[in-house]
Scaffold this active site. Sequence first.
Site, PDB file in Angstrom:
ATOM      1  N   PRO A  41      -9.595  29.555  -1.486  1.00  0.00           N
ATOM      2  CA  PRO A  41     -10.025  30.074  -0.179  1.00  0.00           C
ATOM      3  C   PRO A  41      -8.915  30.842   0.540  1.00  0.00           C
ATOM      4  O   PRO A  41      -7.826  30.326   0.706  1.00  0.00           O
ATOM      5  CB  PRO A  41     -10.375  28.798   0.592  1.00  0.00           C
ATOM      6  CG  PRO A  41      -9.485  27.744  -0.005  1.00  0.00           C
ATOM      7  CD  PRO A  41      -9.327  28.102  -1.455  1.00  0.00           C
ATOM      8  N   ASP A  80     -10.362  29.143   3.988  1.00  0.00           N
ATOM      9  CA  ASP A  80      -9.360  28.199   4.456  1.00  0.00           C
ATOM     10  C   ASP A  80      -9.244  28.415   5.959  1.00  0.00           C
ATOM     11  O   ASP A  80      -9.239  29.555   6.425  1.00  0.00           O
ATOM     12  CB  ASP A  80      -8.013  28.482   3.768  1.00  0.00           C
ATOM     13  CG  ASP A  80      -7.305  27.200   3.382  1.00  0.00           C
ATOM     14  OD1 ASP A  80      -7.622  26.147   3.967  1.00  0.00           O
ATOM     15  OD2 ASP A  80      -6.437  27.243   2.496  1.00  0.00           O
ATOM     16  N   TRP A 542      -2.915  22.110   2.783  1.00  0.00           N
ATOM     17  CA  TRP A 542      -2.972  22.269   1.323  1.00  0.00           C
ATOM     18  C   TRP A 542      -3.785  21.146   0.683  1.00  0.00           C
ATOM     19  O   TRP A 542      -4.237  21.274  -0.450  1.00  0.00           O
ATOM     20  CB  TRP A 542      -1.566  22.284   0.729  1.00  0.00           C
ATOM     21  CG  TRP A 542      -0.823  23.530   1.095  1.00  0.00           C
ATOM     22  CD1 TRP A 542      -0.066  23.736   2.209  1.00  0.00           C
ATOM     23  CD2 TRP A 542      -0.773  24.754   0.354  1.00  0.00           C
ATOM     24  NE1 TRP A 542       0.442  25.006   2.200  1.00  0.00           N
ATOM     25  CE2 TRP A 542       0.039  25.642   1.072  1.00  0.00           C
ATOM     26  CE3 TRP A 542      -1.330  25.180  -0.854  1.00  0.00           C
ATOM     27  CZ2 TRP A 542       0.306  26.939   0.640  1.00  0.00           C
ATOM     28  CZ3 TRP A 542      -1.057  26.465  -1.297  1.00  0.00           C
ATOM     29  CH2 TRP A 542      -0.256  27.331  -0.549  1.00  0.00           C
ATOM     30  N   GLN A 580       1.066  30.601  -6.088  1.00  0.00           N
ATOM     31  CA  GLN A 580       0.197  29.429  -5.974  1.00  0.00           C
ATOM     32  C   GLN A 580       0.489  28.379  -7.043  1.00  0.00           C
ATOM     33  O   GLN A 580      -0.120  27.308  -7.037  1.00  0.00           O
ATOM     34  CB  GLN A 580      -1.278  29.827  -6.054  1.00  0.00           C
ATOM     35  CG  GLN A 580      -1.735  30.707  -4.904  1.00  0.00           C
ATOM     36  CD  GLN A 580      -1.636  30.011  -3.565  1.00  0.00           C
ATOM     37  OE1 GLN A 580      -1.730  28.796  -3.482  1.00  0.00           O
ATOM     38  NE2 GLN A 580      -1.412  30.776  -2.518  1.00  0.00           N
ATOM     39  N   TRP A 584      -1.623  26.019  -4.515  1.00  0.00           N
ATOM     40  CA  TRP A 584      -3.004  25.570  -4.758  1.00  0.00           C
ATOM     41  C   TRP A 584      -3.192  24.999  -6.156  1.00  0.00           C
ATOM     42  O   TRP A 584      -3.882  24.005  -6.348  1.00  0.00           O
ATOM     43  CB  TRP A 584      -3.943  26.749  -4.512  1.00  0.00           C
ATOM     44  CG  TRP A 584      -5.384  26.393  -4.496  1.00  0.00           C
ATOM     45  CD1 TRP A 584      -5.988  25.468  -3.693  1.00  0.00           C
ATOM     46  CD2 TRP A 584      -6.412  26.963  -5.309  1.00  0.00           C
ATOM     47  NE1 TRP A 584      -7.337  25.439  -3.957  1.00  0.00           N
ATOM     48  CE2 TRP A 584      -7.628  26.342  -4.945  1.00  0.00           C
ATOM     49  CE3 TRP A 584      -6.429  27.951  -6.302  1.00  0.00           C
ATOM     50  CZ2 TRP A 584      -8.846  26.675  -5.538  1.00  0.00           C
ATOM     51  CZ3 TRP A 584      -7.640  28.283  -6.882  1.00  0.00           C
ATOM     52  CH2 TRP A 584      -8.826  27.644  -6.518  1.00  0.00           C
ATOM     53  N   LYS A 617       9.127  43.168  -0.946  1.00  0.00           N
ATOM     54  CA  LYS A 617       7.932  42.519  -0.445  1.00  0.00           C
ATOM     55  C   LYS A 617       7.314  43.395   0.642  1.00  0.00           C
ATOM     56  O   LYS A 617       8.035  43.969   1.450  1.00  0.00           O
ATOM     57  CB  LYS A 617       8.349  41.178   0.175  1.00  0.00           C
ATOM     58  CG  LYS A 617       7.550  39.990  -0.306  1.00  0.00           C
ATOM     59  CD  LYS A 617       8.233  38.726   0.153  1.00  0.00           C
ATOM     60  CE  LYS A 617       7.269  37.823   0.882  1.00  0.00           C
ATOM     61  NZ  LYS A 617       7.894  36.552   1.254  1.00  0.00           N
ATOM     62  N   LYS A 620       4.392  43.877   7.433  1.00  0.00           N
ATOM     63  CA  LYS A 620       4.033  44.765   8.534  1.00  0.00           C
ATOM     64  C   LYS A 620       5.283  45.230   9.264  1.00  0.00           C
ATOM     65  O   LYS A 620       5.378  46.379   9.672  1.00  0.00           O
ATOM     66  CB  LYS A 620       3.085  44.035   9.493  1.00  0.00           C
ATOM     67  CG  LYS A 620       1.629  44.190   9.068  1.00  0.00           C
ATOM     68  CD  LYS A 620       0.704  43.576  10.099  1.00  0.00           C
ATOM     69  CE  LYS A 620      -0.192  42.542   9.438  1.00  0.00           C
ATOM     70  NZ  LYS A 620      -0.899  41.686  10.356  1.00  0.00           N
TER      71      LYS A 620
END
Length: 980
Positions: A41, A80, A542, A580, A584, A617, A620
């Site tokens: 999610p 999520d 998590w 992840q 996750w 990376k 913004k």
Amino acid sequence: MEINLPKDEEKILKFWKENKIFEKSLEKTKNGPRFVFYEGPPYANGLPGIHHLLSRALKDVILRYKTMQGFFVERKAGWDTHGLPTEVEAEKKLNIRSKRDIKKIGIEKFIEECRNSVFTYKKEWEEFTERIGFWLDLEKAYITCSNDYIESLWWILKQIWEKGLLYQDYKVVPYCPRCGTSLSSHEVAQGYETIKEPATYIKFKIKDAPNTYLLVWTTTSWTLPGNAAIAVNPEFSYVKVKVGQDYLILAKERLSALKKEYKVVKEFKGKELLGLEYEPLFDFIKPNKRASFLIKGEFVSIEEGTGLVHIAPAFGEEDMEVGKQNDLPVLMTVDEEGKFKPEVEPWAGMFVKEADPLIIEDLKKRNLLFKEEMYEHEYPFCWRCDSPLLYYAKTSWFIKMTVIKEDLIKNNEKINWVPGYLKEGRFGEWLKEVKDWNLSRERYWGTPLPIWHCQIGKNHLIAKQLPTVHTQQGAKRLVPKSKIKNQKDCHNIKVIGSIEELEKLSSKKIKDLHRPFIDEITFRCEICGGQMKRVPEVIDCWFDSGSMPFAQWHYPFENQEKIDKNEFFPADFISEGIDQTRGWFYTLLAVSTLLGFGEPYKNVISHGLVLDTKGKKMSKSKGNVVWPKEVVDKYGADVARFYFYTINQVDDPKRFDFKDVQTLYQRFFDTLHNTQIFFTTYVGEEFQPKKDFKSDNLLDRWIISRLQNLNSRAIEKLDNYDIVGAARLFEDFVDDLSNWYIRRSRRRSQKPRTKEEKTEASQTLYHLLLELAKLLAPFCPFISEKIYQGLSTKEAESVHLTDYPKPNNELIDQKLEEQMKRVREIVTLALAERVKVGIKVRQPLQKLEIKEEKLDKESIDLIKEEINVKEVILNKKLGTEIKFETKITLQLKEEGMVREVIRYLQDMRKKIGLKPKDKILIQYFGSAVLNRVLAENRDFVLKETKAEDFKLKEKLKKVFDIEKEVGVNQEKLWIAIKRT
Ligand SMILES: [Zn+2]
Ligand SMILES: [Zn+2]
């Protein structure tokens, strides 16, 4: 005929929607075997990024592929919603900066803001998902903050409690001072960065020994006011050395760290130092127990530092451990916001990391600093707000993961990792080092920890030190009876596993399971009659996502059988980013293993991250973010998808560059598009496909063999979840198809010598496009639909409702493929040779010799046509690979001129948009030589250009559609054509 994929895709999306193609694909497969997929999610309180496009594109290939193979692939979306990601955004919106501010506005208002912001960008997410062609059931999405979902989480937590694996303890944990909460080890794993900060060598004065000091090394000077002891390795050799006026003690092996002149005075074993007392550096907090002496520490190494280790039990996991063993005081000098407490007067209220240089300065003034140097190391930052994390002692609730370590490792054995090395590497290593899961968060917007405790004697629950609970019996009572001093204290704890249970106990209807409402729910203690109240904490978000295999189905309150009977569990396939692996992917395994369900997924693709062109990376603040919409609007979703399938190996970081997308667009999509145009132009509408048509033509047999090979290998790769390997096969195939097959079939389609020739070429091309559309459909759902819809007779409404082709291995002719490879090699060499000697391909040459013993006639014909020679001679004894006869006779020269004129005429036809079947009239006027040559070749020109007449310019009015002055072998020529 310009290609405009974004526009085509919009039309196809409309077609899918209006005709419910996704729904029909599910309907078609509903009785097939189930292929279980779990959607990781995302948070919808931010816009989808380019990395989401990557991850969704990878998922979609496998899901479409399995669907076309007849599997029933339900694709439940998920959102999520809880935890720091939402809370940090809500804080920004409310313009608040700390927990103190939240308390000021009230928890209820804060929760309301969190709840409202959860779906800020839901619409954008749904549009994005649809636009990139990721077929996902958005209507039945699971939402982690729904009551049903939370109820399942409560049930799971109760199971864990009953197994004796949930406990509260006072431990040193990673802590974000800005968010005001401790974090779990997998959260910490999300945010390591390399930093440079000062490391100091501190002098601790030994009691009653003039000018004699213990030399200690540290990178966290702010923990020095919390020093309780110094650890020494009893087995190491230590030395006392004279440096200037001072005597210093350190490990012999670490003398090199001094970098100053010294004289060894004495050498001895570490154990001789044990119990020795020193003067504390600071006395802000009076220790309530014995402190400031040397203790034993087998963990003390000589890899760095001085062999003497500063111990601050409040600020280090290991420090806390040795602190307990040696009964050291916990000197807590720092408050919940990471600032020094008022007792630490000179720096009170200051964030500890900012106080570092001031502390060093103070020690320097007091002549207690030996030296200072810069030190580079990995340091953890908050995965949500980027604040540097601190380690310090907190009371927290933990899940005893260390107890089920072997099960975690055993379950991981059954998982197929792509790429494979992650299984034993990044993931396996993580499991070997597994830590207890710090589950509780001192926050607001999250699944409330469903633990109620009796208010009589509650202080024991939050006491500074609690016994660690291992057994099921012990779990019910955190404090063993023997340790209860006041017999009136109750310590009853109740873990709630369902809404019904809580409603029964409290006699209240419960509408919302969130804080602050749930905090108001109390009930009578069944042991002492006192009041049972919920503990204040919420849980790690998590845990929410890691429980989705169960909670998405509201297990066990609904769908119990489906999960117990392995219908909805485990997943056949999941895929997310490599970040992840310890996120996750880990929490899924953790929850499933805790419940005793075994491995929660069978296959997992862990893909690389998307970076900017320089490998940085995207963020913004740096202004280097590429939004998926930019890419999709410019090139289309298929191109963006296929870019990620082919740019590099799945686990490699992807340096997103528009230039690479552009190249792919031209190399693959433009070529594919032109192939389709070729079909519609030369095969046309009257075409009728023949079932099981078989051509004997060499080129046809070759490309069919290549197609079957592609089919067989694509299946093999997809079955192994090797998406990159499979996608790259298509790149090679499309190159073969366009740059050889169609190129060499052009004459057969445009100017067939026999009717049969044309039939063979058209039937083969139709079959190729049809099968290619199906094979490519999971990867590029749009362009394959477009190709499919462009073919006159179809077996299904959409390419996505067809079956994935099964290869016919009998049609694979490996020998033929090798032979054709050789032909293409010869052609490449010959064309390069023409460039070298400066003779254009249009100029026919008499002869080409090839160093080759045997080649069949059809292959030789292909070479002749492609490189424009009259004859090809095989000569095994040739010194080089190939040799041209470069002498141009008058006849060859004139033939070349005619061909050049024909080419000009063809270009002019194209320019005014004529179709192949359109007829024309030609007028021309040139030099005497040209006029003669053209007159002599009149019939040939007529045939090649579909002209009805071809004559010298006369004094006519302007009757042509286009005219042109051209040069042919340095001779001038005027030509004009008119459509008839
Ligand atoms: Zn934080
Ligand atoms: Zn009680």
